[in-house]
Design a protein around this motif. Structure first.
Motif, PDB file in Angstrom:
ATOM      1  N   ILE A  15      37.771  47.956  17.747  1.00 46.24           N
ATOM      2  CA  ILE A  15      37.472  48.978  18.750  1.00 46.24           C
ATOM      3  C   ILE A  15      36.389  48.482  19.704  1.00 46.24           C
ATOM      4  O   ILE A  15      36.501  48.642  20.923  1.00 46.24           O
ATOM      5  N   ASN A  16      35.340  47.859  19.160  1.00 48.25           N
ATOM      6  CA  ASN A  16      34.272  47.316  20.010  1.00 48.25           C
ATOM      7  C   ASN A  16      34.803  46.260  20.967  1.00 48.25           C
ATOM      8  O   ASN A  16      34.413  46.217  22.135  1.00 48.25           O
ATOM      9  N   VAL A  34      36.739  47.977  23.763  1.00 46.94           N
ATOM     10  CA  VAL A  34      35.829  48.681  24.670  1.00 46.94           C
ATOM     11  C   VAL A  34      35.112  47.685  25.573  1.00 46.94           C
ATOM     12  O   VAL A  34      34.956  47.924  26.776  1.00 46.94           O
ATOM     13  N   ARG A  35      34.675  46.555  25.025  1.00 46.97           N
ATOM     14  CA  ARG A  35      34.003  45.535  25.840  1.00 46.97           C
ATOM     15  C   ARG A  35      34.926  44.984  26.912  1.00 46.97           C
ATOM     16  O   ARG A  35      34.513  44.773  28.058  1.00 46.97           O
ATOM     17  N   ILE A  36      36.180  44.747  26.565  1.00 49.20           N
ATOM     18  CA  ILE A  36      37.148  44.232  27.544  1.00 49.20           C
ATOM     19  C   ILE A  36      37.341  45.242  28.667  1.00 49.20           C
ATOM     20  O   ILE A  36      37.323  44.892  29.850  1.00 49.20           O
ATOM     21  N   LEU A  37      37.500  46.501  28.312  1.00 46.06           N
ATOM     22  CA  LEU A  37      37.706  47.548  29.312  1.00 46.06           C
ATOM     23  C   LEU A  37      36.477  47.701  30.210  1.00 46.06           C
ATOM     24  O   LEU A  37      36.597  47.775  31.437  1.00 46.06           O
TER      25      LEU A  37
END
Length: 68
Positions: free
Chosen positions: A5-6, A9-12
């Motif tokens: 999930i992290n 989220v970082r990619i987004l």
């Protein structure tokens, strides 16, 4: 599971930041209105506007490098 999930989220967030920086720099250099406004400017003003646009693009590249 938390790591996946992290990572997503970082990619987004990275993509959103890149898009925001690009839009902000584009608005500051007024790329969209350049063609209509260029006819009203003197050659000296056109040269100054081109230099400012070049600096804005360089700043955008540096901001991208800083994000790596």
């Amino acid at each position: 599971m938390n790591q996946i999930i992290n990572m997503a989220v970082r990619i987004l967030l990275r993509q959103l930041m890149r898009l925001g920086i690009k839009k902000g720099i584009g608005m500051m250099s007024k790329r969209q209105a350049k063609t209509a406004h260029a006819q009203e400017m003197t050659p000296e003003q056109q040269r100054i506007a081109a230099e400012q646009s070049k600096r804005a693009k360089q700043a955008m590249r540096m901001a991208r490098r800083g994000g790596r």
